[in-house]
Design an enzyme around this catalytic site. Structure first.
Site, short mmCIF file in Angstrom:
data_model
loop_
_atom_site.label_atom_id
_atom_site.label_comp_id
_atom_site.label_asym_id
_atom_site.label_seq_id
_atom_site.Cartn_x
_atom_site.Cartn_y
_atom_site.Cartn_z
N LEU A 180 -7.08 5.71 4.39
CA LEU A 180 -7.64 4.88 3.33
C LEU A 180 -7.93 5.80 2.15
O LEU A 180 -8.30 6.97 2.33
CB LEU A 180 -8.95 4.20 3.78
CG LEU A 180 -8.85 3.17 4.90
CD1 LEU A 180 -10.25 2.68 5.28
CD2 LEU A 180 -7.97 2.00 4.50
N ASP A 181 -7.80 5.28 0.94
CA ASP A 181 -8.14 6.07 -0.23
C ASP A 181 -9.60 6.47 -0.18
O ASP A 181 -10.43 5.80 0.46
CB ASP A 181 -7.87 5.27 -1.51
CG ASP A 181 -6.40 4.91 -1.68
OD1 ASP A 181 -5.56 5.66 -1.16
OD2 ASP A 181 -6.12 3.88 -2.31
N LYS A 182 -9.94 7.54 -0.89
CA LYS A 182 -11.32 8.06 -0.89
C LYS A 182 -12.34 6.95 -1.14
O LYS A 182 -13.34 6.85 -0.43
CB LYS A 182 -11.45 9.15 -1.95
CG LYS A 182 -12.88 9.65 -2.15
CD LYS A 182 -12.97 10.62 -3.31
CE LYS A 182 -14.42 11.01 -3.57
NZ LYS A 182 -14.55 11.92 -4.74
N ARG A 217 -3.73 -1.93 -4.50
CA ARG A 217 -4.17 -1.63 -5.87
C ARG A 217 -3.02 -1.77 -6.86
O ARG A 217 -3.16 -2.36 -7.94
CB ARG A 217 -4.76 -0.22 -5.91
CG ARG A 217 -5.98 -0.05 -5.02
CD ARG A 217 -6.35 1.41 -4.81
NE ARG A 217 -6.73 2.05 -6.06
CZ ARG A 217 -6.96 3.36 -6.17
NH1 ARG A 217 -6.80 4.16 -5.13
NH2 ARG A 217 -7.32 3.87 -7.34
#
Length: 327
Positions: free
Chosen positions: A144-146, A243
């Site tokens: 997962l992205d930060k 996104r």
């Protein structure tokens, strides 16, 4: 049939007898049946590198076997030895001896890198289970992205790692996200647009005709005056996929620093809503539910991570704004 390793055989060396029934099959295919705990692609790499031999000889992946030969495998894994264990709290939602399923908070980087050598999920996992250092990427099979929160699965054994990677590749893992986007949508749909690295900005991804297949299904969960809460389901797993797709269809995710553009405030927004929108400094994206087949039992495992407090507050402010304007 396989031949058990002797007690004197090193942990990295495995041997097996090619069964007579495999005669005529490709070596890589026969090897995959003898050592199912490893993926076919990994075995092919080892054949090419000389770590997998047939009767002590280097052969090609496509070369046929006769049956009765000895297949030997010198296991070499890309282990996670460069990261130090760190006592970072983890919210474990499910665990057994084969997997961890955890709720990653926003702000936690998954893998160590040039800008984040410590304080990552990998560091935390190695502290909780030091044996993960023997697995590729400390058992992490997806990321997962930060600043995306939510549920992740981590393998604790090599067979579990192989199974989960295969499930992800075959699109058999169900991944459902909650996203809050700018704009009042009227219906759900599917974003089917290939994604690859942005041609000019190397920090970003972009929809490109020559990109990799990427499919995101989305449906309305709650519609506000000028925003929408969406339930997004990934069919593929490209970097920044939701996104990029939401920005592509002109409904960017609230707070997204890469794809969201400048802050847009609804006409006539209350001071309270303006304050919440201005203070929301990460993409409003939460990995809500993960479902996969248990790598050993095959039984379905379904885990849901609760919506984090910052997104609960954001939804409450949007809901109050819509109700006030209707009133």
């Amino acid at each position: 049939m396989t031949e058990p390793d002797s007690p004197d055989t090193p942990d990295t060396l495995r041997t097996a007898i090619v069964p007579a029934g495999a005669a005529g099959r490709r070596f890589d295919a026969a090897l995959a049946e003898l050592f199912p705990e490893f993926s076919r692609s990994r075995l092919t790499e080892w054949i090419k590198s000389g770590n997998a031999l047939l009767d002590g000889q280097t052969v090609r992946p496509r070369d046929p076997v006769r049956g009765g030969e000895t297949a030997s495998l010198d296991v070499v894994l890309d282990t996670q030895t460069h990261a130090e264990p760190e006592d970072i709290p983890l919210d474990i939602l499910y665990e057994d001896e084969h997997v961890f399923v955890l709720d990653k908070p926003a702000g936690l980087v998954v893998h160590p890198g040039a800008g984040n050598p410590t304080g990552t999920l990998v560091n935390a996992l190695l502290f909780r289970d030091p044996s993960l250092s023997a697995l590729p990427r400390a058992g992490i099979v997806h990321r997962l992205d930060k600043d995306t929160s939510g549920v992740m699965v981590v393998a604790r054994t090599l067979p579990a790692h192989t199974s989960l990677v295969a499930q992800l590749a075959s699109r058999d893992v169900h991944r459902q996200y909650l996203a809050v986007v700018v704009g009042a949508m009227v219906s759900g749909g599917t974003a089917n647009a290939p994604i690859d690295r942005h041609p000019r900005d190397r920090l970003k991804m972009a929809v490109r005709e020559d990109g990799r297949d990427a499919v995101t299904h989305y449906r309305l969960r709650e519609r506000f005056r000028a925003h929408t809460a969406l339930e997004c389901r990934l069919e593929t797993g490209r970097t920044h996929q939701i996104r990029v797709h939401m920005a592509h269809i002109k409904y960017p995710i609230i707070g997204d620093p890469l794809y969201g553009g400048p802050l847009r405030l609804p006409k006539g927004a209350s001071d309270e809503l303006i304050a919440v929108l201005r203070s929301f400094r990460r993409q409003a994206l939460h990995a809500e539910t993960l479902e996969f087949a248990h790598p050993v039992s095959g039984e379905p495992v379904r885990v849901t991570a609760p919506v984090p407090a910052d997104m609960v507050a954001l939804l409450a402010a949007l809901r109050a704004d819509s109700q006030a304007k209707r009133g």
